[in-house]
Write a protein that holds these residues in place. Structure first.
Motif, short mmCIF file in Angstrom:
data_model
loop_
_atom_site.label_atom_id
_atom_site.label_comp_id
_atom_site.label_asym_id
_atom_site.label_seq_id
_atom_site.Cartn_x
_atom_site.Cartn_y
_atom_site.Cartn_z
N ALA A 41 24.09 107.75 -29.73
CA ALA A 41 24.68 107.58 -30.72
C ALA A 41 23.63 106.99 -31.82
N TRP A 70 28.21 109.83 -31.26
CA TRP A 70 28.80 108.87 -32.42
C TRP A 70 27.62 108.75 -33.57
N ALA A 94 29.34 115.23 -32.69
CA ALA A 94 29.34 113.95 -33.15
C ALA A 94 30.53 113.52 -34.04
N LEU A 151 29.93 105.00 -24.89
CA LEU A 151 28.97 105.94 -24.96
C LEU A 151 28.52 106.40 -23.48
#
Length: 322
Positions: A41, A70, A94, A151
């Motif tokens: 992320a 992300w 993403a 995550l």
């Protein structure tokens, strides 16, 4: 032996890496890359010009672009989120997670560009930010207060953090006991570290500074008993709960000092110049008390912050006028 990391990439432990985006000057603007079990992320991205470094950071860590789940800007000011749209073009898996007050500006950045233009001017906008790229609406979603995302199973908690901007959230990582604070926990430049101790100052950059909201946000961040804060400007500060508490006290004291200066100069005919100069003098005095011994260097580093903070305080004064 693994290859050394690029100079712009710093391993902070716990799978967290700071990326110097190269914005303005070295170690001024950070994006963060979190890695967990082969997934990743980004938290803040810097500007469009930072995107090659962000992608290079993935490569340096042996990750492909499709490992990123992300992209989370803390807020939509361009030094934090200007590169989101361009970066997302290279990250096929993403999703962008954006504060609900900022989401529309990521999907359609025209108003965001015009707002920043009034602060920085056309030449600076072109030089520092480049053309903004919209995020496809189907790949973007709004965060909400106390939201928890994962995550690769690692929980990340988001909270609403007004004070610097109304479109600001912060991200709590329990693994490292740290917040990714964007601008709500101020600015702390590594050139001002003395004997391993950081110095910090608030940012009231136009146009949504609210001192009471900012102080309440700081207290909410402290309630999690963090041992570190991951600042966009710049890097990890703290190291212990006590050190974070010290920095918070310094930050809040300066907010009160800045507000008092603005109120005292409310009706001054040359208010902006006097306020800017008073802010800079106050920062230099506090830095000297901190043990920093190069005031000329400090004045150069802090000139733009004093200018922008004065602008933000004046906007607040006008909004708060009786």
């Amino acid at each position: 032996m693994p290859a050394p990391l690029p100079d712009f990439l710093e391993d902070l432990g716990h799978g967290i890496y700071a990326i110097d985006t190269g914005f303005q000057r070295p170690r001024f603007d950070a994006a963060y890359l979190m890695v967990e079990d082969g997934r990743a992320a980004f938290i803040d991205t810097g500007t469009n010009h930072a995107v090659p470094r962000l992608l290079a950071a993935l490569t340096a860590l042996g990750l492909s672009p499709d490992a990123v789940d992300w992209v989370i800007p803390t807020h939509v000011h361009l030094d934090h989120a200007g590169g989101v749209g361009l970066l997302m073009q290279s990250l096929p898996q993403a999703r962008a997670l954006v504060h609900p007050r900022g989401l529309r500006h990521m999907v359609d950045p025209k108003a965001l560009w015009l707002s920043a233009l009034t602060v920085y001017g056309e030449a600076e906008m072109q030089r520092s930010y480049g053309k903004l790229v919209p995020v496809p609406a189907e790949r973007a979603e709004a965060s909400h207060d106390e939201q928890v995302i994962h995550l690769a199973g690692r929980p990340l908690r988001l909270i609403d953090t007004p004070g610097h901007a109304k479109h600001h959230h912060a991200i709590w990582d329990a693994r490292s006991r740290s917040w990714f604070t964007g601008d709500t926990f101020g600015l702390s430049y590594r050139v001002f570290d003395v004997a391993g101790r950081a110095w910090i100052l608030p940012t009231s950059t136009p146009v949504q500074f609210e001192p009471d909201a900012l102080k309440a946000t700081v207290q909410r961040l402290l309630a999690a008993e963090p041992v570190a804060m991951q600042l966009t400007h710049y890097g990890r500060v703290g190291g212990s709960e006590g050190e974070v508490q010290r920095l918070a006290a310094e930050l809040v004291a300066q907010v009160d000092e800045m507000v008092a200066a603005a109120q005292a100069l409310r009706h001054a005919p040359d208010r902006h110049t006097q306020l800017r100069d008073r802010l800079l003098s106050g920062y230099l005095a506090r830095l000297a008390a901190h043990g920093h011994t190069q005031p000329a260097e400090a004045a150069d580093w802090l000139a733009m912050d004093a200018e922008l903070n004065a602008q933000g305080l004046e906007v607040w004064l006008e909004r708060a006028a009786p």
